[in-house]
Enzyme design. Structure first.
Site, mmCIF file in Angstrom:
data_model
loop_
_atom_site.group_PDB
_atom_site.id
_atom_site.type_symbol
_atom_site.label_atom_id
_atom_site.label_comp_id
_atom_site.label_asym_id
_atom_site.label_seq_id
_atom_site.Cartn_x
_atom_site.Cartn_y
_atom_site.Cartn_z
ATOM 1 N N GLY A 210 -13.139 -22.429 -5.467
ATOM 2 C CA GLY A 210 -11.759 -22.915 -5.454
ATOM 3 C C GLY A 210 -11.295 -23.258 -4.052
ATOM 4 O O GLY A 210 -12.077 -23.714 -3.214
ATOM 5 N N PHE B 265 -15.800 -12.338 -7.657
ATOM 6 C CA PHE B 265 -15.654 -13.079 -6.397
ATOM 7 C C PHE B 265 -16.609 -14.259 -6.313
ATOM 8 O O PHE B 265 -16.991 -14.674 -5.231
ATOM 9 C CB PHE B 265 -15.783 -12.138 -5.184
ATOM 10 N N LYS C 225 14.747 -3.729 3.006
ATOM 11 C CA LYS C 225 13.848 -3.101 2.025
ATOM 12 C C LYS C 225 14.346 -1.708 1.672
ATOM 13 O O LYS C 225 14.360 -1.318 0.499
ATOM 14 C CB LYS C 225 12.443 -2.956 2.629
ATOM 15 N N CYS D 234 -5.017 -9.690 3.534
ATOM 16 C CA CYS D 234 -6.173 -8.876 3.958
ATOM 17 C C CYS D 234 -7.391 -9.695 4.393
ATOM 18 O O CYS D 234 -7.814 -9.593 5.547
ATOM 19 C CB CYS D 234 -6.559 -7.909 2.851
ATOM 20 N N PHE E 293 -8.365 0.494 -0.771
ATOM 21 C CA PHE E 293 -9.069 -0.660 -1.337
ATOM 22 C C PHE E 293 -8.302 -1.328 -2.475
ATOM 23 O O PHE E 293 -8.834 -2.206 -3.145
ATOM 24 C CB PHE E 293 -10.461 -0.225 -1.842
ATOM 25 N N LEU E 294 -7.062 -0.891 -2.725
ATOM 26 C CA LEU E 294 -6.325 -1.477 -3.856
ATOM 27 C C LEU E 294 -6.097 -2.963 -3.637
ATOM 28 O O LEU E 294 -6.087 -3.445 -2.496
ATOM 29 C CB LEU E 294 -5.008 -0.739 -4.096
ATOM 30 N N VAL F 181 0.832 -1.209 0.000
ATOM 31 C CA VAL F 181 0.000 0.000 0.000
ATOM 32 C C VAL F 181 0.865 1.256 0.000
ATOM 33 O O VAL F 181 0.697 2.155 -0.825
ATOM 34 C CB VAL F 181 -0.957 -0.007 1.219
ATOM 35 N N ASN G 182 -14.483 -5.936 2.879
ATOM 36 C CA ASN G 182 -13.704 -7.180 2.813
ATOM 37 C C ASN G 182 -14.500 -8.374 3.328
ATOM 38 O O ASN G 182 -14.422 -9.473 2.777
ATOM 39 C CB ASN G 182 -12.390 -7.031 3.590
ATOM 40 N N ARG H 78 1.502 -14.471 1.668
ATOM 41 C CA ARG H 78 0.908 -14.416 3.005
ATOM 42 C C ARG H 78 -0.453 -15.118 3.006
ATOM 43 O O ARG H 78 -1.297 -14.852 2.172
ATOM 44 C CB ARG H 78 0.767 -12.955 3.463
HETATM 45 P P1 NAD Z 1 3.251 -4.605 4.391
HETATM 46 O O1 NAD Z 1 3.456 -5.471 5.564
HETATM 47 O O2 NAD Z 1 3.525 -5.102 3.018
HETATM 48 O O3 NAD Z 1 4.070 -3.249 4.580
HETATM 49 C C1 NAD Z 1 4.121 -2.530 5.763
HETATM 50 C C2 NAD Z 1 5.498 -1.881 5.835
HETATM 51 O O4 NAD Z 1 5.529 -0.953 6.913
HETATM 52 C C3 NAD Z 1 6.613 -2.889 6.105
HETATM 53 O O5 NAD Z 1 7.577 -2.783 5.083
HETATM 54 C C4 NAD Z 1 7.174 -2.462 7.461
HETATM 55 O O6 NAD Z 1 8.557 -2.697 7.576
HETATM 56 C C5 NAD Z 1 6.841 -0.988 7.456
HETATM 57 N N1 NAD Z 1 6.806 -0.365 8.797
HETATM 58 C C6 NAD Z 1 6.212 -0.817 9.918
HETATM 59 N N2 NAD Z 1 6.385 0.061 10.932
HETATM 60 C C7 NAD Z 1 7.125 1.092 10.451
HETATM 61 C C8 NAD Z 1 7.631 2.297 11.001
HETATM 62 N N3 NAD Z 1 7.418 2.628 12.276
HETATM 63 N N4 NAD Z 1 8.361 3.108 10.214
HETATM 64 C C9 NAD Z 1 8.570 2.790 8.912
HETATM 65 N N5 NAD Z 1 8.126 1.653 8.330
HETATM 66 C C10 NAD Z 1 7.390 0.819 9.085
HETATM 67 O O7 NAD Z 1 1.730 -4.127 4.489
HETATM 68 P P2 NAD Z 1 0.720 -3.794 3.300
HETATM 69 O O8 NAD Z 1 0.283 -5.048 2.636
HETATM 70 O O9 NAD Z 1 1.240 -2.672 2.497
HETATM 71 O O10 NAD Z 1 -0.529 -3.271 4.162
HETATM 72 C C11 NAD Z 1 -0.457 -2.077 4.911
HETATM 73 C C12 NAD Z 1 -1.833 -1.800 5.485
HETATM 74 O O11 NAD Z 1 -2.756 -1.572 4.413
HETATM 75 C C13 NAD Z 1 -2.413 -2.933 6.310
HETATM 76 O O12 NAD Z 1 -3.194 -2.388 7.343
HETATM 77 C C14 NAD Z 1 -3.308 -3.658 5.323
HETATM 78 O O13 NAD Z 1 -4.366 -4.337 5.957
HETATM 79 C C15 NAD Z 1 -3.834 -2.504 4.500
HETATM 80 N N6 NAD Z 1 -4.204 -2.871 3.126
HETATM 81 C C16 NAD Z 1 -3.424 -3.751 2.415
HETATM 82 C C17 NAD Z 1 -3.777 -4.071 1.106
HETATM 83 C C18 NAD Z 1 -2.962 -5.052 0.310
HETATM 84 O O14 NAD Z 1 -3.443 -5.480 -0.738
HETATM 85 N N7 NAD Z 1 -1.771 -5.427 0.735
HETATM 86 C C19 NAD Z 1 -4.904 -3.478 0.519
HETATM 87 C C20 NAD Z 1 -5.634 -2.554 1.258
HETATM 88 C C21 NAD Z 1 -5.290 -2.255 2.568
#
Ligand code: NAD
Length: 432
Positions: free
Chosen positions: A250, A246, A35, A257, A149-150, A11, A205, A324
């Site tokens: 499967g 959706f 990273k 998420c 919502f991506l 995100v 979701n 994941r």
């Molecule tokens: P992710 O785990 O891929 O990335 C989170 C990043 O934040 C990690 O790289 C971590 O090292 C970093 N981080 C944590 N604490 C930090 C800090 N104090 N300073 C700097 N960096 C820090 O997570 P994601 O998949 O991008 O999801 C992020 C949020 O968005 C979650 O709440 C998730 O539920 C939500 N979300 C995710 C998606 C998706 O498709 N992945 C879609 C919509 C919403």
């Protein structure tokens, strides 16, 4: 605007890169040293279609920077929080990454800022954070909920073409300022209070997960009565009140998420004295769907301990390297417990999967190499390259009974059967 994004995950990095392309000055803060080193070196730490070009352009023109220091966001007018909110084993959401990031901002803030929550947080969390933490800052920090919502695999496209932009907040000017940030995106902006915006994300979701579990239940019933889920789901989805998305039967949903958000909402319900029985059933059906794959393999192969199974697809869905909560990994572990030898391949997720898979799992260099000497093939992710396999060659490589378990109903069943292999889908008659 000067924008800081905390967290360079799926995100945060997509948001940071796309905002820099929209003409903003963006710093993205990432605490994971590995990273950060990759990003500062001009490389992406994960795969996402279309992101590399935007990232490279942003870095190239100097409007996208990376740092490990929360102090780097002190000059930003808008600070977006996009850190992880994983589930704990009891279903409760682990909010420690958010507390970690926000407390640093509160300690160091020196002029008024908008704190925009893009991470998914439980309803009620934002108001709590405002009262407990943000109020302690020496300058006004205005909190807005702006759930994201991506979808992984189409994240860049989803950023530019969302169905809606949801903003929760009680200060009109702040809400309008955040809406301006999205001015180049043609989507309705829906505003509400913080708690309602948080609920939108969980409700959306949970509803999508419900559609998946619902169609899986119908698929399981199709198998019992001899119906075929493919035409059933297609025709059901043609009803505009339902919609076809959706409704693919499967192995169930996975990813970072749906599993955690459904369990998180269930936990919130329980904490509020409400038994959300429908949601509990959605979660149970999803867990059961993975076990059904094992039961099918056992039913068709007989004893499992002397068998070799090829698992194609490890990512939780095609188009991503994210593993994941991937159903494939759970099923592999169930099969290993039964003494099955496993050979795997995924076009993008091998590196991530190898970190989690036990060493006895054979990681092949390609689809055909993975199939060598296998009694059964399980397709766990609907990657397009698996649908177009040369089934004559597959037959040559496999050992009897040459079972093909199509965990995503994405394979050409008739062609597979014509080539002398045994086909089994989810919710499909043995010979469609
Ligand atoms: P992710 O785990 O891929 O990335 C989170 C990043 O934040 C990690 O790289 C971590 O090292 C970093 N981080 C944590 N604490 C930090 C800090 N104090 N300073 C700097 N960096 C820090 O997570 P994601 O998949 O991008 O999801 C992020 C949020 O968005 C979650 O709440 C998730 O539920 C939500 N979300 C995710 C998606 C998706 O498709 N992945 C879609 C919509 C919403």
């Amino acid at each position: 605007m000067r924008i800081a994004v905390i967290g360079a995950g799926y995100v945060g990095l997509v948001a940071a890169a796309c905002l820099s392309r929209s003409g903003h000055e963006v710093v993205c803060i990432e605490k994971d040293e590995g990273k950060l080193a990759e990003l500062q070196d001009g490389r992406l730490p994960f795969y996402e279609a279309g992101l590399a070009e935007i990232f490279t352009a942003g870095v190239g023109k100097g409007s996208l920077h990376f740092s490990s220091e929360v102090a780097a966001c002190l000059d930003a007018e808008v600070v977006m929080i996009a850190v992880g909110t994983p589930a704990r084993p009891d279903g409760r959401i682990d909010l420690s990454q958010i507390y970690g990031a926000v407390s640093r901002i509160v300690e160091q803030a020196r002029f008024p800022q908008l704190i925009v929550m893009k991470s998914t947080v439980p309803p009620g969390f934002g108001e709590n954070l405002k009262a407990r933490l943000l109020s302690r800052a020496g300058v006004p920090l205005t909190y807005l909920a702006n759930p994201e919502f991506l979808r992984e695999g189409s994240a860049v496209r989803d950023w530019y073409y969302p169905d809606r932009i949801v903003i929760g907040g009680d200060q009109e000017l702040a809400v309008a300022k955040l809406a301006r940030l999205y001015a180049d995106i043609d989507a309705p902006v829906v505003t509400m209070d913080v708690g309602s915006a948080e609920m939108v994300k969980y409700a959306a979701n949970a509803f999508l997960a419900t559609k998946i579990s619902f169609i899986n239940e119908i698929a399981n019933l199709c198998e019992l009565v001899g119906a075929d889920i493919l035409p059933v789901a297609r025709a059901v989805g043609m009803d505009r009140r339902i919609g076809g998305e959706f409704l693919q039967a499967g192995l169930g949903y996975g990813g970072s998420c749906f599993p955690k958000d459904t369990c998180g909402l269930d936990f919130v319900s329980t904490c509020n004295g409400y038994a959300f029985n429908l949601l509990k059933a959605v979660i149970e059906v999803n867990n059961r769907q993975r076990v059904l794959a094992l039961r099918k393999l056992r039913g068709m192969l007989g004893t499992l301990h002397d068998k070799t199974v090829c698992v194609l697809g490890l990512a939780f869905k095609p188009g991503t390297d994210d593993i994941r909560e991937s159903p494939a990994l759970d099923i592999i572990n169930l099969l290993l417990d039964e003494g099955v030898k496993i050979r795997v391949y995924d076009p993008l997720a091998m590196k991530n999967a190898q970190r989690l898979l036990p060493p006895e799992v054979y990681s092949a260099s390609g689809t055909m190499a993975a199939l060598e000497g296998c009694h059964a093939l399980l397709v766990a992710t609907a990657w397009p390259e698996f649908t177009g396999l040369d089934w004559t060659a597959v037959k040559e490589l496999m050992r009897p009974p040459r079972l093909v378990l199509d965990g995503r109903n994405c394979l050409p069943a008739e062609e597979i059967i014509k080539n002398g292999l045994v086909y089994q889908g989810v919710g499909r008659p043995a010979k469609p």
